[in-house]
Design a protein around this motif. Structure first.
Motif, PDB file in Angstrom:
ATOM      1  N   LEU A  51      -6.315   0.063  -9.530  1.00  0.00           N
ATOM      2  CA  LEU A  51      -6.783   0.987  -8.488  1.00  0.00           C
ATOM      3  C   LEU A  51      -5.735   1.142  -7.394  1.00  0.00           C
ATOM      4  O   LEU A  51      -5.493   2.239  -6.899  1.00  0.00           O
ATOM      5  CB  LEU A  51      -8.106   0.494  -7.886  1.00  0.00           C
ATOM      6  CG  LEU A  51      -9.328   0.637  -8.788  1.00  0.00           C
ATOM      7  CD1 LEU A  51     -10.513  -0.112  -8.189  1.00  0.00           C
ATOM      8  CD2 LEU A  51      -9.692   2.115  -9.000  1.00  0.00           C
ATOM      9  N   GLN A  52      -5.114   0.017  -7.044  1.00  0.00           N
ATOM     10  CA  GLN A  52      -4.078   0.083  -6.009  1.00  0.00           C
ATOM     11  C   GLN A  52      -2.878   0.899  -6.495  1.00  0.00           C
ATOM     12  O   GLN A  52      -2.279   1.654  -5.742  1.00  0.00           O
ATOM     13  CB  GLN A  52      -3.659  -1.339  -5.612  1.00  0.00           C
ATOM     14  CG  GLN A  52      -2.940  -1.362  -4.269  1.00  0.00           C
ATOM     15  CD  GLN A  52      -2.950  -2.731  -3.632  1.00  0.00           C
ATOM     16  OE1 GLN A  52      -3.859  -3.531  -3.863  1.00  0.00           O
ATOM     17  NE2 GLN A  52      -1.956  -3.017  -2.827  1.00  0.00           N
ATOM     18  N   ARG A  53      -2.568   0.754  -7.790  1.00  0.00           N
ATOM     19  CA  ARG A  53      -1.464   1.534  -8.363  1.00  0.00           C
ATOM     20  C   ARG A  53      -1.791   3.027  -8.308  1.00  0.00           C
ATOM     21  O   ARG A  53      -0.967   3.846  -7.923  1.00  0.00           O
ATOM     22  CB  ARG A  53      -1.227   1.099  -9.818  1.00  0.00           C
ATOM     23  CG  ARG A  53       0.073   1.615 -10.412  1.00  0.00           C
ATOM     24  CD  ARG A  53       0.159   1.339 -11.915  1.00  0.00           C
ATOM     25  NE  ARG A  53      -0.828   2.079 -12.679  1.00  0.00           N
ATOM     26  CZ  ARG A  53      -0.747   3.358 -13.000  1.00  0.00           C
ATOM     27  NH1 ARG A  53       0.311   4.057 -12.639  1.00  0.00           N
ATOM     28  NH2 ARG A  53      -1.695   3.952 -13.690  1.00  0.00           N
ATOM     29  N   ARG A  54      -3.042   3.358  -8.664  1.00  0.00           N
ATOM     30  CA  ARG A  54      -3.445   4.770  -8.640  1.00  0.00           C
ATOM     31  C   ARG A  54      -3.438   5.346  -7.231  1.00  0.00           C
ATOM     32  O   ARG A  54      -3.273   6.546  -7.047  1.00  0.00           O
ATOM     33  CB  ARG A  54      -4.836   4.935  -9.264  1.00  0.00           C
ATOM     34  CG  ARG A  54      -4.813   4.677 -10.758  1.00  0.00           C
ATOM     35  CD  ARG A  54      -6.171   4.885 -11.375  1.00  0.00           C
ATOM     36  NE  ARG A  54      -6.134   4.501 -12.779  1.00  0.00           N
ATOM     37  CZ  ARG A  54      -7.143   4.663 -13.614  1.00  0.00           C
ATOM     38  NH1 ARG A  54      -8.284   5.209 -13.192  1.00  0.00           N
ATOM     39  NH2 ARG A  54      -7.039   4.298 -14.874  1.00  0.00           N
ATOM     40  N   ALA A  55      -3.655   4.469  -6.227  1.00  0.00           N
ATOM     41  CA  ALA A  55      -3.622   4.924  -4.829  1.00  0.00           C
ATOM     42  C   ALA A  55      -2.186   4.946  -4.295  1.00  0.00           C
ATOM     43  O   ALA A  55      -1.946   5.202  -3.118  1.00  0.00           O
ATOM     44  CB  ALA A  55      -4.505   4.024  -3.971  1.00  0.00           C
ATOM     45  N   GLY A  56      -1.208   4.660  -5.182  1.00  0.00           N
ATOM     46  CA  GLY A  56       0.200   4.745  -4.789  1.00  0.00           C
ATOM     47  C   GLY A  56       0.823   3.410  -4.393  1.00  0.00           C
ATOM     48  O   GLY A  56       1.990   3.353  -4.032  1.00  0.00           O
ATOM     49  N   GLY A  57       0.035   2.335  -4.441  1.00  0.00           N
ATOM     50  CA  GLY A  57       0.553   1.039  -4.003  1.00  0.00           C
ATOM     51  C   GLY A  57       0.944   0.118  -5.147  1.00  0.00           C
ATOM     52  O   GLY A  57       1.021   0.540  -6.304  1.00  0.00           O
ATOM     53  N   HIS A  99       0.807  -1.225   0.000  1.00  0.00           N
ATOM     54  CA  HIS A  99       0.000   0.000   0.000  1.00  0.00           C
ATOM     55  C   HIS A  99       0.837   1.270   0.000  1.00  0.00           C
ATOM     56  O   HIS A  99       0.293   2.363  -0.005  1.00  0.00           O
ATOM     57  CB  HIS A  99      -0.919   0.027   1.225  1.00  0.00           C
ATOM     58  CG  HIS A  99      -1.870  -1.123   1.244  1.00  0.00           C
ATOM     59  ND1 HIS A  99      -2.900  -1.236   0.347  1.00  0.00           N
ATOM     60  CD2 HIS A  99      -1.931  -2.221   2.035  1.00  0.00           C
ATOM     61  CE1 HIS A  99      -3.564  -2.359   0.591  1.00  0.00           C
ATOM     62  NE2 HIS A  99      -2.984  -2.972   1.596  1.00  0.00           N
ATOM     63  N   LEU A 100       2.144   1.130   0.073  1.00  0.00           N
ATOM     64  CA  LEU A 100       2.985   2.316   0.253  1.00  0.00           C
ATOM     65  C   LEU A 100       3.649   2.750  -1.052  1.00  0.00           C
ATOM     66  O   LEU A 100       4.108   1.909  -1.820  1.00  0.00           O
ATOM     67  CB  LEU A 100       4.062   2.028   1.295  1.00  0.00           C
ATOM     68  CG  LEU A 100       3.563   1.501   2.657  1.00  0.00           C
ATOM     69  CD1 LEU A 100       4.744   1.226   3.575  1.00  0.00           C
ATOM     70  CD2 LEU A 100       2.603   2.492   3.305  1.00  0.00           C
ATOM     71  N   SER A 101       3.710   4.071  -1.265  1.00  0.00           N
ATOM     72  CA  SER A 101       4.358   4.541  -2.491  1.00  0.00           C
ATOM     73  C   SER A 101       5.881   4.488  -2.362  1.00  0.00           C
ATOM     74  O   SER A 101       6.580   4.568  -3.362  1.00  0.00           O
ATOM     75  CB  SER A 101       3.889   5.950  -2.836  1.00  0.00           C
ATOM     76  OG  SER A 101       4.071   6.772  -1.723  1.00  0.00           O
TER      77      SER A 101
END
Ligand SMILES: C[S@@+](CC[C@H](N)C(=O)[O-])C[C@H]1O[C@@H](n2cnc3c(N)ncnc32)[C@H](O)[C@@H]1O
Length: 281
Positions: A166-172, A116-118
């Motif tokens: 979606l997870q990529r767009r949320a930075g993950g 979940h972390l960028s």
């Protein structure tokens, strides 16, 4: 406004994380034991789904479980009390700004958080800082690129891809499992060992089919339906067909495979890691 997709915050998601934890205990944690008196940091404990297992496996270790979310910590404390744990204390903390000095812990445990972390490397460096020299870190992550099944389905793969996107767009990064080795190297850890843990579910193991294929994996993908459709990633009917096809893999002749990655590594004294890098370049 609610973020597009965040694990661990709503009730349905909490139930899913509990189901996931109880189904996977043996596969992921059968070798997670810490010596009596050792100081353990569990980073990103969420609702405490893994906390109970690690605390029970190592009843004489001293565990500090932290999370950035007060709401999740509240849930985790309830679970811990219900389980009668007396070797865990919960604290609110951000992995990137830990309120602990250098070498405060002998072992660090982190599960389903880096995805979940960028800046997962930054997180690992921050965790390394609070780890004593010679101490170990255990990291467990999934990798959605490792999901394959019978009957195969393009719609199901597309629905899974929505979650990844979606997870990529949320930075993950929902496919971070395969990167644990390079990430730990980059963060300066030594003695890195990665152990892939494959879930294989057919109707010989109905508890895995129920607990993993249906209640963990498919429930997770189903959970992003609204966000995926709203973001225009996939047409509603294709997404729904994908979910239907994932449930189809849980039927009598169905098969579902998924791989988790469990990595362990050491905080070296710095010198070893450095010369190792130099040799390789
Ligand atoms: C998917 S949950 C995993 C929870 C638990 N480890 C498990 O396996 O069930 C990810 C957790 O990481 C926490 N988290 C995310 N960023 C964090 C940060 N910077 N510091 C501490 N916790 C963080 C979230 O609040 C969430 O509870």
């Amino acid at each position: 406004m609610k973020k597009a997709y965040v694990h661990g915050y709503d009730h349905r998601e909490n139930t899913r994380l509990q189901d996931q934890a109880s189904t996977l205990v043996e596969l992921l944690h059968s070798d997670t034991f810490y010596p009596a008196g050792s100081r353990i940091l569990e980073a990103g404990c969420g609702v405490g789904a893994q906390t109970v297992t690690i605390a029970r496996n190592s009843p004489h270790a001293i565990i500090t479980s932290v999370d950035i979310s007060e709401a999740s910590l509240k849930e985790a404390k309830k679970r811990s009390t219900a389980a009668g744990l007396n070797n865990v204390r919960f604290e609110q903390a951000d992995i990137f700004h830990l309120p602990y000095g250098q070498a405060s812990f002998d072992h660090v445990f982190v599960c389903f958080v880096l995805e979940h972390l960028s800046d997962p490397t930054g997180a690992l460096r921050a965790l390394k800082h609070v780890l004593q020299t010679g101490g170990t870190i255990t990291v467990i992550e999934g990798d959605h690129g490792s999901a394959y099944f019978h009957p195969d389905s393009e719609a199901a793969q597309k629905a899974i891809h929505c979650q990844v996107e979606l997870q990529r767009r949320a930075g993950g990064n929902a496919m971070i499992g395969r990167e644990l080795y390079p990430l730990l190297r980059r963060a300066g850890f030594s003695s890195i060992r990665v152990s892939p843990r494959m879930v294989y579910a057919d109707s010989n193991s109905p508890e895995l089919v129920e607990g993993f294929t249906k209640k963990t994996f498919t429930a997770m993908i189903e959970g992003v339906r609204e966000s995926a459709v709203r973001a225009g990633l996939l047409e509603e009917h294709v997404f729904d067909k994908g979910i239907q096809d994932l449930y189809r893999t849980a039927e009598a002749d169905g098969v579902f495979c998924y791989t988790f990655f469990r990595a362990t590594a050491k905080r070296g004294d710095g010198r070893t890691t450095h010369s190792h890098h130099c040799r390789r370049r």
